[in-house]
Design an enzyme around this catalytic site. Structure first.
Site, PDB file in Angstrom:
ATOM      1  N   PHE A 152       0.951  -0.923   0.033  1.00 61.70           N
ATOM      2  CA  PHE A 152      -0.069   0.183  -0.145  1.00 61.70           C
ATOM      3  C   PHE A 152       1.001   1.391  -0.110  1.00 61.70           C
ATOM      4  O   PHE A 152       1.621   1.901   1.037  1.00 61.70           O
ATOM      5  CB  PHE A 152      -0.783  -0.401   1.385  1.00 61.70           C
ATOM      6  N   ASP A 210       9.346   2.702   1.593  1.00 63.94           N
ATOM      7  CA  ASP A 210       8.113   4.134   1.686  1.00 63.94           C
ATOM      8  C   ASP A 210       8.642   3.319   3.544  1.00 63.94           C
ATOM      9  O   ASP A 210       7.755   2.166   4.207  1.00 63.94           O
ATOM     10  CB  ASP A 210       7.434   3.052   1.156  1.00 63.94           C
ATOM     11  N   LYS A 225       3.007  11.502   6.811  1.00 57.31           N
ATOM     12  CA  LYS A 225       2.567  11.398   7.856  1.00 57.31           C
ATOM     13  C   LYS A 225       2.678  11.820   8.712  1.00 57.31           C
ATOM     14  O   LYS A 225       2.225  13.351   9.178  1.00 57.31           O
ATOM     15  CB  LYS A 225       2.060   9.887   7.980  1.00 57.31           C
TER      16      LYS A 225
END
Length: 417
Positions: free
Chosen positions: A156, A241, A270
């Site tokens: 994801f 990531d 984030k």
């Protein structure tokens, strides 16, 4: 680190008409691209949030790790408030006083030379893809338009059309084609399959050190070290990531640190915005990011002074090491508590720092049902992929609150059994 007075954790009645009315307006006017729990957050502090009726909830999702430092961390709010009074946006047509110092601090934290700032995690992934391809053509000598990037099953990385094109999640992918070519997917954690997928035209291997959305899926021991060795040997970029796994979540600054691995490109987001503004970036050495020239890439809001000021304050918090140490210590207790529930409604758990995937026995309930029952007891969490629930409390969570969360989880399982 803030140590707010702990609120009354006594469960209260379910949300009344005030919350219901707010949810009704949301459902009427906001596209249904999410299926949220019926909780309307109106205020928050530290690890706790409050709904419109005054009910308190322990936030054990932390904005999918965007709130690693909790809600309203005083140092982050101070940085944002101060910058709001000066200047918030210039665009990159001009320099601003905050971006350079932020870039220097973030590069130092990652042990790299340069930063390319963006806003959202998906933008940062797209940026890493572009940089990897440009590097392949300009430095490695891959023929024009032939570069490929190897990714992992169960990944994801965001929801742009390019990214969902190499997802194997039907919910993210179906109905959005045609997709961008140039990606090869292999089983996560399978080194032989990864090596077989690499050829002379491979620009990069793009992987999450721990797959968050997949359910906190942890690769085999040594896998990241093997990926680093493999990519170095084949002259391929290793792109990590770390949007969810990075910035203290796993008990280390980056999840790659758990194996002593340094990728060529870190993708961050984030928590980099402290839960205040969207901030993302890729961080790499000059021989990689140096392939980008004026006009190649950009963003109106990327690197804006407000984002840079908040991001710099986040880096300053991490530079102390305090939050990484805390996540590692509390993560041990989280792991012990969750493993004690295996065979009692829980099939398996995976824990790194203050981040856990909990596989609930589907014969007992779905992950969604578990989250609904936890919410009724004052704990917020989120399911993924059917019967798996993710737990990612803010790194500032109190030890007593962590214990209380484990008690509520046990109580839900006991009641269901």
């Amino acid at each position: 680190m803030s140590t707010e007075t702990q609120p009354d954790r006594t469960p209260t009645a379910a949300s009344n008409a005030t919350n219901a009315a707010a949810i009704e307006v949301d459902d009427a006017y906001v596209a249904h691209n999410y299926h949220p729990l019926p909780v309307v957050v109106a205020a928050a502090s530290g690890a706790w949030v409050t709904d419109l009726d005054g009910k308190r909830y322990l936030d054990c999702l932390a904005g999918y790790s965007a709130l690693n430092f909790g809600h309203g961390h005083p140092a982050l709010l101070a940085a944002a408030h101060a910058q709001l009074d000066r200047v918030t946006l210039t665009s990159r047509a001009f320099h601003n006083a905050e971006l350079g110092p932020f870039g220097r601090a973030l590069a130092a934290l990652a042990g790299k030379d340069m930063v390319l700032p963006m806003n959202t995690g998906a933008e940062a992934v797209e940026t890493a893809i572009k940089v990897s391809r440009k590097w392949a053509y300009d430095v490695k000598g891959v023929p024009a338009d032939q570069a490929n990037i190897v990714v992992a099953h169960g990944n994801f990385h965001g929801r742009t059309t390019t990214i969902v094109g190499f997802s194997d999640d039907p919910g993210a992918r179906d109905g959005f084609g045609p997709f961008t070519p140039g990606f090869r997917s292999v089983p996560y954690g399978d080194l032989a399959a990864l090596e077989a997928a690499i050829d002379d035209d491979t620009a990069a291997v793009l992987m999450e050190p721990i797959q968050g959305e997949g359910g906190v899926i942890i690769p085999p021991d040594g896998f990241l070290r093997d990926v680093r060795e493999l990519t170095t040997r084949h002259r391929v970029l290793f792109v990590a990531d770390e949007i969810q796994s990075g910035l203290g979540r796993t008990g280390t600054t980056f999840a790659c640190d758990l194996e002593g691995v340094v990728p060529d490109i870190y993708i961050l987001g984030k928590a980099l915005g402290g839960g205040i503004v969207p901030v993302s970036a890729i961080v790499a050495d000059r021989d990689v990011l140096g392939v980008i020239h004026p006009g190649n890439h950009g963003s109106t809001f990327g690197g804006n002074p407000l984002a840079a000021a908040v991001g710099h304050a986040v880096v300053d918090l991490l530079a102390t090491g305090e939050y990484q140490t805390r996540a590692a210590r509390l993560g041990e207790r989280l792991g012990d508590g969750l493993r004690a529930l295996i065979g009692r409604g829980v099939l398996a758990v995976r824990v790194r720092g203050l981040w856990a995937g909990v596989d609930v026995d589907p014969a007992l309930m779905t992950g969604r049902e578990l989250c609904e029952r936890l919410a009724a007891r004052g704990v917020l969490a989120k399911e993924t992929h059917g019967s798996t629930v993710r737990l990612a409390p803010p790194l500032v969570i109190g030890e007593a609150d962590l214990e209380w969360m484990l008690e509520q989880l046990e109580a839900v399982l006991v009641d269901a059994g």
